[in-house]
Design a protein around this motif. Structure first.
Motif, short mmCIF file in Angstrom:
data_model
loop_
_atom_site.label_atom_id
_atom_site.label_comp_id
_atom_site.label_asym_id
_atom_site.label_seq_id
_atom_site.Cartn_x
_atom_site.Cartn_y
_atom_site.Cartn_z
N ASP A 47 0.82 -1.22 0.00
CA ASP A 47 0.00 0.00 0.00
C ASP A 47 0.86 1.27 0.00
O ASP A 47 0.58 2.22 -0.73
CB ASP A 47 -0.91 0.03 1.24
CG ASP A 47 -2.00 -1.02 1.15
OD1 ASP A 47 -2.33 -1.43 0.02
OD2 ASP A 47 -2.50 -1.46 2.20
N GLN A 48 1.89 1.28 0.86
CA GLN A 48 2.72 2.49 0.97
C GLN A 48 3.41 2.80 -0.37
O GLN A 48 3.55 3.97 -0.74
CB GLN A 48 3.77 2.29 2.06
CG GLN A 48 4.37 3.60 2.53
CD GLN A 48 5.27 3.43 3.75
OE1 GLN A 48 6.26 2.70 3.70
NE2 GLN A 48 4.94 4.09 4.83
N GLU A 72 0.86 4.45 -2.56
CA GLU A 72 0.70 5.87 -2.16
C GLU A 72 1.84 6.69 -2.76
O GLU A 72 1.63 7.77 -3.31
CB GLU A 72 0.74 5.99 -0.65
CG GLU A 72 -0.59 5.71 0.03
CD GLU A 72 -0.41 5.67 1.53
OE1 GLU A 72 0.37 6.47 2.07
OE2 GLU A 72 -1.05 4.80 2.15
N TYR A 107 1.64 9.72 -5.68
CA TYR A 107 2.27 11.01 -5.39
C TYR A 107 3.35 11.32 -6.44
O TYR A 107 3.47 12.44 -6.92
CB TYR A 107 2.87 10.93 -3.98
CG TYR A 107 3.44 12.21 -3.47
CD1 TYR A 107 2.63 13.18 -2.88
CD2 TYR A 107 4.81 12.47 -3.55
CE1 TYR A 107 3.16 14.37 -2.39
CE2 TYR A 107 5.35 13.64 -3.07
CZ TYR A 107 4.53 14.58 -2.49
OH TYR A 107 5.06 15.75 -2.03
#
Ligand SMILES: C[S@@+](CC[C@H](N)C(=O)[O-])C[C@H]1O[C@@H](n2cnc3c(N)ncnc32)[C@H](O)[C@@H]1O
Length: 452
Positions: A337-338, A341, A345
């Protein structure tokens, strides 16, 4: 019949996957650590199995011209590099033949493999250092690298493949840990606080991210550590604590807590800037990564401007972002998930609006996303972890029939296995290894498959 502890004089006829020398005695294959093809060596047999044996060098009777002086004092025991006793050019030839041999075994034919693209200066290239911290037999704190195939820590002051500044920062943190009597983790009792020190540096931005992997909540000198470290190293942008309380070989736990800065750093690859968080994958050799990605892009068709591409196992979106200007739309999928993200970005800060990212297991969500978004890609990039592609994903790709699959692999054995399956519908057109991990036996490889 070979016997343990017996000595033989052998000719080394090849080098194997780990760089080990290979000899034959009475038809039995013998693997000899740090022997080089072309050498004549007196060996002692260490272990005999049914069809093969292991031996060790007693004396080198005829030395290979490719043997070099060992420059690293932990080399004989360290589990990191295993080709430092061979000159760099020859290590590239060995890697090429590892890819050739894997493909030959799986495809039952010779495949043309291009020469490995090496580094001009194959030293201090790693942008990520991860040193275990533990205790030695005298109960003293110890930090370094694991010795080959064990969890014994060898104290390490200097490593020739790690970024130099990362090493200085790691040594400073270790000094701080000792000065402040912070307990290292003990793998036997599962007690103690500090398990690993991880330092990541943006080679182009010089920004540093420090991650302390902790086993418990007893690290209570945060302020002092921040003051001590950041005064000495102004480029430390962030320090995070990561909690891993499991009895496991996996280094990072799921939970991180930022104690200084934003919790991430930036690096630059090509014309793009990338945000990198502690749990996200980022290639460890950024100079070669630019070459890897640009080479993969070079293998695209001339005009893909109206096409759609997939970037499977996309990490922080790097390949998809590199490819975005050649396609109408790119979709990326990644399990962490990170990292997703970060990928979203990264698209934003690079002003890329034709890319979309999805978090999840490729095996599970790829078919759903294809159906939901009605995706018909002309090109699919896959860059899986060492275990390669799963059977379901291969089946989905066979049905989807993109005109090109660009398979980037860090494990020639699983790559060859997967290509053997994909060949039902695809022709393997290009195999281009890139040396991402000089002096280790790891081989990275770009493979281009065309729809039949
Ligand atoms: C070799 S890395 C490549 C990452 C990226 N392409 C790059 O060049 O930086 C493999 C990536 O696959 C991700 N991954 C592993 N298993 C996965 C799965 N089953 N589904 C989706 N992603 C997965 C990992 O988290 C990692 O980011």
């Amino acid at each position: 019949m070979l016997k343990k502890n017996e000595e033989y004089v052998v000719d080394i006829i090849d080098n194997g996957f780990q760089g080990e020398g290979i000899a034959k005695i009475d038809g039995i294959t013998v693997f000899i650590d740090k022997a080089i093809k072309g050498e004549k060596i007196k060996i002692k047999i260490l272990k005999v199995q049914t069809n093969f044996a292991y031996g060790k060098i007693i004396e080198i009777l005829e030395k290979s011209v490719n043997r070099t002086e060992e420059d690293c004092h932990t080399y004989q025991r360290c589990g990191g590099c295993n080709l430092r006793h061979i000159n760099y050019e020859e290590t590239l030839n060995i890697k090429k033949s590892v890819v050739e041999n894997c493909l030959y075994k799986a495809l039952k034919r010779n495949v043309k493999v291009n020469d490995v693209i090496g580094m001009k200066n194959p030293l201090y290239y790693r942008n990520k250092l991860q040193y275990p911290v533990g205790i030695d037999k005298d109960q003293k704190a110890i930090m370094g690298v694991y010795s080959t195939r064990t969890h014994n820590i060898i104290p390490t002051n200097e490593c020739f493949i790690q970024n130099k500044e990362c090493q200085i920062i790691a040594n400073d943190i270790f000094y701080f840990i000792k000065q402040n009597n912070i307990k290292p983790y003990d793998e036997k009792t599962l007690k103690g606080t500090v398990r690993h020190i991880i330092i990541r540096i943006g080679i182009k931005t010089n920004e540093v991210l420090v991650t302390l992997v902790l086993n418990d909540n007893n690290f209570n000198k945060e302020k002092e550590l921040i003051e001590f470290l950041c005064k000495k190293h102004e480029n430390i942008k962030s320090i995070v604590k990561n909690f891993n309380t499991k009895n496991t070989n996996v280094i990072l736990g799921d939970k991180t807590e930022v104690i200084y800065g934003n919790g991430y750093i930036y690096d630059i690859l090509g014309e793009y800037k990338f945000k990198i968080s502690p749990l996200s994958f980022y290639q460890v050799n950024p100079l070669q990564t630019e070459i890897l990605y640009n080479t993969a892009i070079k293998f695209l068709n001339d005009n893909t401007k109206n096409d759609v591409a997939l970037d499977l196992y996309c990490g922080i979106g790097t390949i998809g972002i590199f490819a975005s200007k050649y396609f109408k739309k790119v979709y990326g999928i990644e399990i962490v998930d990170q990292a997703i993200e970060d990928a979203k970005y990264n698209a934003k800060i690079n002003k890329i609006d034709n890319i979309e990212f999805f978090a999840g297991d490729v095996e599970e969500i790829l078919p759903k996303i294809i159906e939901r978004e009605n995706i018909k890609p002309s090109t699919v990039f896959v860059d899986p972890p060492r275990k390669g592609l799963d059977k379901n994903t291969i089946k989905v790709l066979q049905e989807l029939k993109p005109s090109k699959i660009i398979y980037i692999s860090c494990n020639p054995a699983t790559l060859a296995r997967d290509i053997a399956l994909l060949e039902e519908n695809y022709n393997l057109k290009e195999v281009q290894p890139v040396d991402m991990f000089p002096y280790t036996s790891h081989v990275e490889c770009i493979n281009v498959l065309h729809l039949k």
